[in-house]
Design an enzyme around this catalytic site. Sequence first.
Site, short mmCIF file in Angstrom:
data_model
loop_
_atom_site.label_atom_id
_atom_site.label_comp_id
_atom_site.label_asym_id
_atom_site.label_seq_id
_atom_site.Cartn_x
_atom_site.Cartn_y
_atom_site.Cartn_z
N TRP A 1 99.50 -63.92 -42.51
CA TRP A 1 99.61 -63.04 -43.67
C TRP A 1 98.52 -61.98 -43.65
CZ3 TRP A 1 96.22 -61.97 -47.69
CH2 TRP A 1 96.74 -61.27 -48.78
N HIS A 2 97.33 -62.36 -43.20
CA HIS A 2 96.22 -61.41 -43.17
C HIS A 2 96.42 -60.33 -42.13
CE1 HIS A 2 93.98 -64.33 -45.65
NE2 HIS A 2 93.20 -63.32 -45.95
N GLY A 3 97.05 -60.64 -41.02
CA GLY A 3 97.24 -59.62 -40.00
C GLY A 3 98.11 -60.10 -38.87
#
Length: 512
Positions: free
Chosen positions: A322-324
């Site tokens: 989700w972060h990257g």
Amino acid sequence: MLFNSNEFLFLFLPVALIAFHGLRVLGIRNYAFLALLLASIYFYAYWSVPYALVFIVSVVFNFLIGRGIMATGSRMLTAAGIIANLLLLGYFKYTNFLIEVIGEMGLADLPHLEIVLPIGISFYTFIQIAYLADICSGKAVEAKPVRYGLFVSFFPHMLAGPVVHHKEMMPQFAEAMPRQRLLRMLAVGSCLLVIGLVKKVLVADRIAMLANAMFAAAADGGEVDFFNAWVGILAYTLQIYFDFSGYSDMATGLALMFGIRFPANFNSPYRSTNIIAFWRRWHMTLSRLLRDYIYIPLGGNRKGPARRHMNLMATMVIGGAWHGAGWPFILWGFLHGLYLMINHFWNYQLGNKIKMPPILAMTITFLAVVIAWVPFRATDMQAVSSIYAAMLGLNGLSAPLELGTILGPLGMDPRAWGIEMVAANQRAQFYMNCSVLLLGMVLAFGAPNSIRILRRYRPVLNTRAVLLDGRSRNRLEWRPGLWSGILLGIGLFLVVRSINSAAPSEFLYFQF
């Protein structure tokens, strides 16, 4: 538009506040919130009009899908809405990563697409998925268009959270507010805004120079030495702390200025004595979302220790993705999943037998978090491996000669440990860098956080819970008055001077 820019501080924010509160004073509260919705859309469109249209389509689509689910109770419609949201996020965020994976596997040689990630897409996609899931399970009520649109688009949380929940936000967009309470929230919100700006502009951006140099060298394929690797990652550890803490303060303060309370999102996480506590204090609203909508639906801890550990790992790997989009982010999620598994094993198997001193537990937890920040910041896996090799001393052990001058009288001369001493190129800069890192550590571990400083004014929805999770008292408490006004004025002056001397820097969670 960034919070730490002149356009925002001296144009957008004053106009939005005057329009919103002016309409409320006139007694037309519904139009006040409509004006706030339009201001939030303009805030987004200032960055990109085409992506603002994508955002508006997403909001309208999910609102209509939500109404359809409310009317029919259809699980198929819920699934279709969630899949549509994931496809939108997947196209912008993961397309090029999948192309790279396909290329690495030798399946096809596909061209890299020129895709720009819209700001806030991960945030507004996930909060709308949660809304659809809650409607289907009967936990959400039908929303009015303006309230729903403002719940998703309210500009303080657009760039980097908190990940707000509909049951917390939408009722606040409907309630009336006495004038006395509103004036108090304006004062408290202004204080939080300035504190956040000081953290971001005067602390995080200054520390960033130390981190950027080391990570840039690793990204370019250069060999990083032992000392600079540790200085660089410790600098980034403090940079992201003050950057994200500053943003959380600014977002909370801006919301208060419009009479809205956000849930707490940051609670001195580096003081945690275990990794479970760390995730209860770092990006608290994201931790809540991962727990409620991924970990618990996977089975949580209801199906035995082995399944619990699998669920923890799956949740954190998804959180990393989700972060990257990239293997470094997945590695970051894997590391935290592994940490949580070890922490739970310790609690259930050894916790009652071995009591670890709090200072040792805090140190181990902090070092674990520092190690995991490497893939979070590094550009690729090659840079990750280069930095880890340097941190382990595989590139040789060396340190600036000046460090021996500082540590020698304390009985900790690095030469006694076989570390080669090298004269620094700029001695004054070396001492300045050491001072900056030391000050950052003192503030992160010793200073009360903003929620505690403003505790008597309940700056966040769950103020009481935050206060119970840590020190019971602190002497530094803010109250409106002459000296507090002078201090905030000095802080704002220094921030504005710094902003005018260089282009405003983006937040580290910008475009996640």
